[in-house]
Design an enzyme around this catalytic site. Structure first.
Site, PDB file in Angstrom:
ATOM      1  N   GLU A 173      10.878 -17.678  -8.009  1.00 28.84           N
ATOM      2  CA  GLU A 173       9.404 -17.784  -7.699  1.00 28.84           C
ATOM      3  C   GLU A 173       9.060 -18.465  -8.863  1.00 28.84           C
ATOM      4  OE1 GLU A 173       7.176 -14.542  -5.968  1.00 28.84           O
ATOM      5  OE2 GLU A 173       8.388 -14.841  -4.166  1.00 28.84           O
ATOM      6  N   GLU A 307      14.185 -13.222   0.015  1.00 26.31           N
ATOM      7  CA  GLU A 307      13.156 -12.271   0.016  1.00 26.31           C
ATOM      8  C   GLU A 307      12.467 -12.233   1.355  1.00 26.31           C
ATOM      9  OE1 GLU A 307      10.559 -11.384  -3.349  1.00 26.31           O
ATOM     10  OE2 GLU A 307      12.057 -12.314  -4.625  1.00 26.31           O
TER      11      GLU A 307
HETATM   12  O1  AHR Z   1       9.505  -8.054  -3.590  1.00 26.22           O
HETATM   13  C1  AHR Z   1       8.483  -8.211  -4.269  1.00 26.22           C
HETATM   14  C2  AHR Z   1       7.926  -9.367  -5.087  1.00 26.22           C
HETATM   15  O2  AHR Z   1       7.707 -10.357  -4.135  1.00 26.22           O
HETATM   16  C3  AHR Z   1       9.173 -10.072  -6.042  1.00 26.22           C
HETATM   17  O3  AHR Z   1       9.168  -9.523  -7.287  1.00 26.22           O
HETATM   18  C4  AHR Z   1       8.625 -11.515  -5.872  1.00 26.22           C
HETATM   19  O4  AHR Z   1       9.769 -12.258  -6.163  1.00 26.22           O
HETATM   20  C5  AHR Z   1       7.738 -11.747  -4.574  1.00 26.22           C
HETATM   21  O5  AHR Z   1       6.562 -12.326  -4.976  1.00 26.22           O
END
Ligand code: AHR
Length: 510
Positions: A173, A307
């Site tokens: 990210e 994610e």
């Molecule tokens: O999964 C929680 C968080 O969500 C992670 O650390 C980040 O990559 C995303 O914003």
């Protein structure tokens, strides 16, 4: 009645097992307590890893585990987590609750965990606040078998042989918590950092994952590929093997991260709204994939959705920085629907990691001290494990109608079909309707008369049904027998609000 025609005469892409991957971050009780309790714990463990959790994850066939973050990755300095534990640095986990991170779970512990799980490894490097040298030395420490300062250090710390790093994330990210970069800046940094993620002679190549977009940020995908592409084309393998995508489903509001909505207490309207939002994954894959096709029509770069899942409010009374949430039938439908979508795009989607594996967000396992329960999402991953590595089959679903309504209208059913090496066909469905079941006629294009149902299973219940430490088996995978073979095919009756799997085999005569 709906009809699903499955073209079992033409096999499509192989469904990468890694689509069924998971994510573990130093966040709340994911690593500490959820997975790692230390050798001296009263909780049964092997080398510090809780045995109950490892056994459950193995049973679910966890194929790959991403670590150490997330946002944590871009502040993680790997050298803090090696050497004798007593001497490891204690740091503040600034992203997640400001807790003390004692670094007792580090590189050696991660690889030990993956050894016990028998899964592939996905290490996420620090581009946001780490140096090129630091990243390069970590890779040397983990993977080099010869004589070098980092290989010697690994040996001094008790591990003679190098490990295998299957996937390496070059930042996380980086448009946000990983450095707030703009796409062309990140892409230039990616070009530089990945250069030093070395593939040492004799090792299987490390698949490098470039940081991709958040949700529908198509400008990020285009910007990164434009800056990287001259390299990609020339040295595609070894330069970029994957581009990530993160997409979370917020039940209550579109993008207000302060009001996400309860994990267990929600109306029918919010139920359908959640499913509709999650169904956006289909569009995101198509549109990001479309941009990738412009640069990489041969689909050599995987879209890695590392994610995804429901992000709800934390359970009342728990630390807001720990992201601990319950998990209901709604989560089961979101999981089943997304996995069906990933399968459908198996030609581009090569890996996906639901967030996160234990005690955080849409977890498959929850723990409370020595107790452990499997969530509805766990049972979906277990049910769908037969798709891993199988050949995707094309098909067409007709007359299934819609669920929800108004702005929340979405297809009533999602489905996926695959054939494994032994010729068994696995068909998975989600039925999104809270009120209406659905009769589905399953018709195969090739040799339909010789197929019968080998086995079936179902996960069903009220929209917010969930498992607790007192009632751990309220929602689970159960044997399914609501099917009948007739002259025109196999008739399957899906209950409302359910996830169903039927497995078809030749010459079993039912
Ligand atoms: O999964 C929680 C968080 O969500 C992670 O650390 C980040 O990559 C995303 O914003």
């Amino acid at each position: 009645m709906a009809k699903l025609v499955i073209n079992n005469g033409s096999k499509k892409s192989t469904i990468a097992p890694e689509i069924y991957g998971h994510f573990s971050e130093h966040l709340g009780r994911c690593i500490y307590e959820g997975i790692y309790v230390g050798e001296n714990s009263d909780i049964p463990n092997e080398n510090g890893m809780r045995t109950d959790v490892v056994e459950a994850l193995k049973e679910m066939r966890l194929p790959v585990l991403r670590w150490p973050g997330g946002c944590f990755a871009d502040e993680y300095h790997w050298m803090d987590g090696i050497g004798p534990r007593a001497g490891r640095k204690k740091i503040i986990n600034t992203h997640w609750g400001g807790t003390v991170e004692d670094n007792s779970f580090g590189t050696h512990e991660y690889f030990e965990l993956c050894r016990q799980l028998g899964c592939k490894t996905y290490v996420n490097g620090n581009l946001g606040s780490g140096t090129v040298r630091e990243m390069s030395e970590w890779v040397e420490y983990m993977t080099f078998s010869g004589v070098s300062p980092m290989a010697e250090l690994r040996r001094e710390n008790g591990h003679e042989e190098p490990w295998t790093v299957d996937y390496f994330g070059v930042g996380n990210e980086n448009w946000g918590c990983g450095g707030n970069m703009r796409p062309s800046y990140y892409a230039d940094e990616y070009r530089r950092y990945q250069t030093y993620v070395r593939n040492y002679a004799g090792n299987a190549p490390i698949a490098k994952i470039c940081c991709g977009a958040n949700s529908d940020d198509y400008a990020w995908t285009r910007g990164v590929l434009e800056t990287c592409f001259d390299h990609c084309e020339a040295h595609l393998h070894g330069f970029m093997d994957g581009l990530s995508l993160h997409y979370y489903t917020l039940p209550e509001t579109e993008d207000d991260w302060n009001v996400k909505g309860s994990a267990t207490d929600f109306t029918d309207e919010v139920f359908y709204q959640t499913l509709k939002r999650s169904y956006r994954m289909e569009e995101l894959i198509r549109r990001h994939g479309g941009i990738m096709d412009e640069f990489d029509p041969g689909k050599r770069i995987g879209l890695m959705i590392d994610e995804w899942g429901i992000w709800a409010d934390v359970e009342p009374g728990t630390n807001p920085g720990f992201l601990y949430q319950q998990n209901t039938m709604r989560d089961a439908l979101v999981a089943g629907m997304n996995l069906n979508i990933f399968n459908a795009h198996a030609d581009r989607v090569k890996l996906a990691c639901i967030a996160q594996v234990v005690n955080v967000l849409q977890a498959v396992i929850l723990t409370d001290g020595e107790q452990m329960i499997k969530t509805p999402t766990y049972h979906v991953f277990h049910m769908y494990r037969h798709h891993q590595g199988a050949a995707l089959l094309a098909g067409e679903l007709m007359h299934a109608g819609t669920a929800g309504g108004g702005k929340n209208e979405l297809p009533k059913l999602s489905w996926s079909a695959s054939e494994d090496v032994s010729g068994v066909i696995t068909v998975t469905f989600t039925n999104h309707s809270l009120e209406a079941g659905e009769d589905v006629l399953l018709a195969l294009t090739e040799d339909p008369d010789s197929y019968g149902v080998l086995e079936g299973s179902v996960i069903a219940g009220a929209k917010n049904a969930h498992n607790t430490f007192e009632e751990p088996w309220r929602v689970c995978e159960q044997a399914f027998d609501a099917y009948e073979k007739r002259g025109d095919g196999i008739h399957v009756t899906l209950p409302p609000c359910s996830v169903v799997c039927v497995r078809l085999k030749k010459d079993i005569g039912n």
